[in-house]
Each structure stands twice: as structure tokens, then as C-alpha cells.
Enzyme design. Structure first.
Site, PDB file in Angstrom:
ATOM      1  N   GLY A 155       0.761  -1.194  -0.034  1.00 56.26           N
ATOM      2  CA  GLY A 155      -0.128   0.081   0.206  1.00 56.26           C
ATOM      3  C   GLY A 155       0.722   1.232  -0.132  1.00 56.26           C
ATOM      4  CD  GLN A 156      -1.362   5.834  -2.279  1.00 57.92           C
ATOM      5  OE1 GLN A 156      -0.886   6.975  -2.708  1.00 57.92           O
ATOM      6  NE2 GLN A 156      -2.892   5.791  -2.296  1.00 57.92           N
ATOM      7  CG  ASP A 158      -5.967 -11.889   3.452  1.00 56.31           C
ATOM      8  OD1 ASP A 158      -6.786 -10.637   3.635  1.00 56.31           O
ATOM      9  OD2 ASP A 158      -6.175 -12.571   2.506  1.00 56.31           O
ATOM     10  CB  ALA A 170      -7.621   0.238   4.767  1.00 58.57           C
ATOM     11  CE1 TYR A 171     -13.792  -4.324  -0.227  1.00 53.22           C
ATOM     12  CE2 TYR A 171     -13.952  -2.103  -0.639  1.00 53.22           C
ATOM     13  CZ  TYR A 171     -14.156  -3.242  -1.036  1.00 53.22           C
ATOM     14  OH  TYR A 171     -14.986  -3.577  -2.140  1.00 53.22           O
ATOM     15  CB  THR A 231     -10.737   7.439   6.284  1.00 58.92           C
ATOM     16  OG1 THR A 231     -11.157   8.221   5.359  1.00 58.92           O
ATOM     17  CG2 THR A 231     -11.858   6.512   6.911  1.00 58.92           C
ATOM     18  CG  ASP A 232     -11.132  12.321   4.486  1.00 62.83           C
ATOM     19  OD1 ASP A 232     -10.591  11.056   4.332  1.00 62.83           O
ATOM     20  OD2 ASP A 232     -12.139  12.623   3.689  1.00 62.83           O
ATOM     21  CE1 TYR A 279     -12.061   3.371   3.342  1.00 66.05           C
ATOM     22  CE2 TYR A 279     -12.691   5.648   3.282  1.00 66.05           C
ATOM     23  CZ  TYR A 279     -11.362   4.461   3.315  1.00 66.05           C
ATOM     24  OH  TYR A 279     -10.337   4.542   3.854  1.00 66.05           O
ATOM     25  CD1 TRP A 284      -9.620  13.848   0.463  1.00 61.91           C
ATOM     26  CD2 TRP A 284      -9.056  15.838  -0.791  1.00 61.91           C
ATOM     27  NE1 TRP A 284     -10.555  14.775   0.274  1.00 61.91           N
ATOM     28  CE2 TRP A 284     -10.359  15.779  -0.483  1.00 61.91           C
ATOM     29  CE3 TRP A 284      -8.213  16.583  -1.499  1.00 61.91           C
ATOM     30  CZ2 TRP A 284     -11.266  16.737  -1.166  1.00 61.91           C
ATOM     31  CZ3 TRP A 284      -9.229  17.801  -2.157  1.00 61.91           C
ATOM     32  CH2 TRP A 284     -10.385  17.899  -1.806  1.00 61.91           C
TER      33      TRP A 284
END
Length: 301
Positions: A10-11, A41, A65-66, A106-107, A130, A155
Site C-alpha cells: 500500500g501507499q 491478510d 485497508a479496503y 480516514t476523513d 467505507y 486525500w
């Protein structure tokens, strides 16, 4: 200090790997669903338990995360398993070996109706699958251990994976004009800055093991803009480097319907993180430039 990081591809995890060299006292161990020595997983709880018990970390950073916001509307059970249930199991296992956990969130836990940036203690009210599943993950981690920190971001873009910046650059290769929503506002956040913020928290724990425990923080970019503004800033930087550019046409959310509703206001106030941990993300142009430096085919301006 040993840190187990989920979501190796992931990022955020990839940027944590990039930043690890700046923190020689932190040993980062990366786990993923495949292609790594440590298999983890989030859709399969037994792999979570085995990974934590094998690594026995001092800190767990749940960066996996999904994240497909629209697809989550069609796969709520899977999204809940990964985003909502798994963090509780991860936190429980972390507590079992005496580790702390940072749950990246997350926001989207907010409904976006405030007329100012959100503070970490503002009321949550997610408006889609989400956001609801990510909020469930926060609550599960909180219920499993007091030794947690919730870090909400927004973002996210980076040199890796799929994100808004890379989509804009790809579209500009074949289009002269791109329509981008101008009535949703937030903080574009480089995953490199997220990595630095997460490592700042872990670094503090080396000297003060109770700092911030049980708290929610916002970890997001220093500047606020719309998606349209972010696109224009992206192409300004790309143009300096001889990369693709396009004209941006401002449109409304109503002009670009999506399956999942997005918060109109995703702006996050990060003052609490600065006060408690002394960390502030870079300004947008600086963060953007550093991401471009890591992209192939983009020389320095």
C-alpha cells in the site's frame, strides 16, 4: 523498537519503507497477503494472529485497508471484515504481546457538513459503507486495548499505487481538458508525510511510552483545497518538469455522480498532533514536489 506494518504494497507502507533509513533505531517488519515472509491478510483472522505472534512487535501500524470507496457499497461484508473487524483482532493480539497499535483511519468517518476543519473530537457520522467500516475499525481497536492511537488522514497521494495525482497525469497524456469536482474540499496528503508522522509517534514512544495513548489525531497535509485546486497544482508542478499538463474544468459533485457519497468537507485540523508530537506535514507544493521527485520520468524542475 520493532514495528509490524500491515499492507506492505500500500501507499503508506511503501512510504514507511522509504523513510525507514532515517530512523535507524526503528526496525520495520512488513506484512502482506502474499509475496512476503510475514503473511497477514485482514480478511482472514488466523493470519493476523499468527503474524503478530511470530513477529512479537513493540508497535503495530495498521496501514492496510479496503479502500475502494465505491466498490465497498457493493461489498459491505468484505469491507467490514477488513476495515471494521480485523483492526480489533490486530489490536487484541498487539495487547497480548505488550505492543501498542496505531490504527490509520480516514476523513470519511465525518459527514462533511461542518463549515470549518474537523477537530479529532468532533462528532463522527459516516455517510457510506467505507466510512462506517473504518469507524468500526477505530472502535474495535479502542475496545481491544488502551495502548492505541487513531490517526485519521485524507486525500492520500504518493509515488505508489493508484491515487488522484497519478490519475490526473495519466489522463493528461490523452486529454487536453479534464473535468474535476470543485465543491469538495480537503487536505491533499502525501503518504510520505503520513509515514513521517507515524514514525514521529513511534519515535516518541522510545522515550515516553505513554504519549498520546488512547487519543485520536489528524495526520493530513498542511494546505486545504478542492479536488480542482489539487489538480491545477499537480499540473503546475508537472509542467515545470516537462510532464503532461491539461486544462482543468471546474464542475460540481452533481455533475460527477458516484456510487458512494463523498463528504463535501474533508478538511482536518492537525493542531493536536503538532502540540502532542511536534509534527506538522509539509506545505502542499513542497510535498507534491517530493512525490514528483520519486516518480519515474520526472526530472527536477
Amino acid at each position: 523498537m520493532k514495528i509490524l506494518v500491515t499492507g506492505k504494497e500500500g501507499q503508506v507502507a511503501r512510504c514507511l519503507a522509504d523513510r525507514a533509513a532515517d530512523h535507524p533505531d526503528l526496525e520495520l517488519v512488513f506484512a502482506a497477503r502474499a509475496g512476503t515472509d510475514i503473511l497477514l491478510d485482514l480478511a482472514h483472522s488466523e493470519t493476523i494472529r499468527e503474524a503478530v505472534r511470530t513477529v512479537r512487535p513493540d508497535v503495530v501500524i495498521n496501514a492496510a485497508a479496503y479502500t475502494n470507496v465505491d466498490q465497498a457499497e457493493d461489498e459491505p461484508e468484505l469491507a467490514m471484515q477488513i476495515n471494521g473487524i480485523a483492526p480489533g483482532i490486530l489490536a487484541e493480539e498487539a495487547a497480548g504481546c505488550g505492543a501498542k497499535i496505531i490504527q490509520v483511519s480516514t476523513d470519511y468517518v465525518y459527514d462533511g457538513t461542518l463549515d470549518r476543519p474537523y477537530l479529532p473530537d468532533d462528532a463522527v457520522n459516516p455517510i457510506g459503507v467505507y466510512g462506517r467500516t473504518k469507524l468500526a475499525g477505530e472502535e474495535a481497536a479502542r475496545a481491544a486495548t488502551t495502548d492505541h492511537v487513531i490517526a485519521r488522514t485524507a486525500w492520500v497521494y504518493s509515488p505508489y499505487g493508484k491515487n488522484f495525482l497519478k490519475t490526473m497525469l495519466r489522463l493528461a497524456e490523452t486529454r487536453d481538458e479534464i473535468s474535476v469536482v470543485d465543491d469538495q474540499h480537503g487536505n491533499p496528503t502525501s503518504a510520505l508525510d503520513i509515514a513521517d508522522g507515524l514514525l514521529a509517534i513511534a519515535d516518541r514512544w522510545r522515550s515516553d511510552g505513554t504519549a498520546g495513548l488512547g487519543q485520536v489525531y489528524h495526520l493530513a497535509g498542511a494546505d486545504e483545497t478542492s479536488w480542482c485546486g489539487f489538480a491545477r497544482t499537480t499540473f503546475a508542478e508537472s509542467g515545470k518538469r516537462g510532464g503532461p499538463v491539461a486544462e482543468i474544468k471546474a464542475i460540481t459533485t452533481a455533475d460527477y455522480p458516484t456510487k458512494a457519497v463523498r463528504p463535501a468537507n474533508s478538511r482536518l485540523d492537525c493542531g493536536k498532533l503538532e502540540r502532542d508530537f511536534g509534527f506538522t506535514a509539509r506545505r502542499l507544493e513542497t510535498s507534491l514536489s517530493k512525490v514528483f521527485d520519486s516518480l519515474a520520468d520526472f526530472p527536477s524542475p
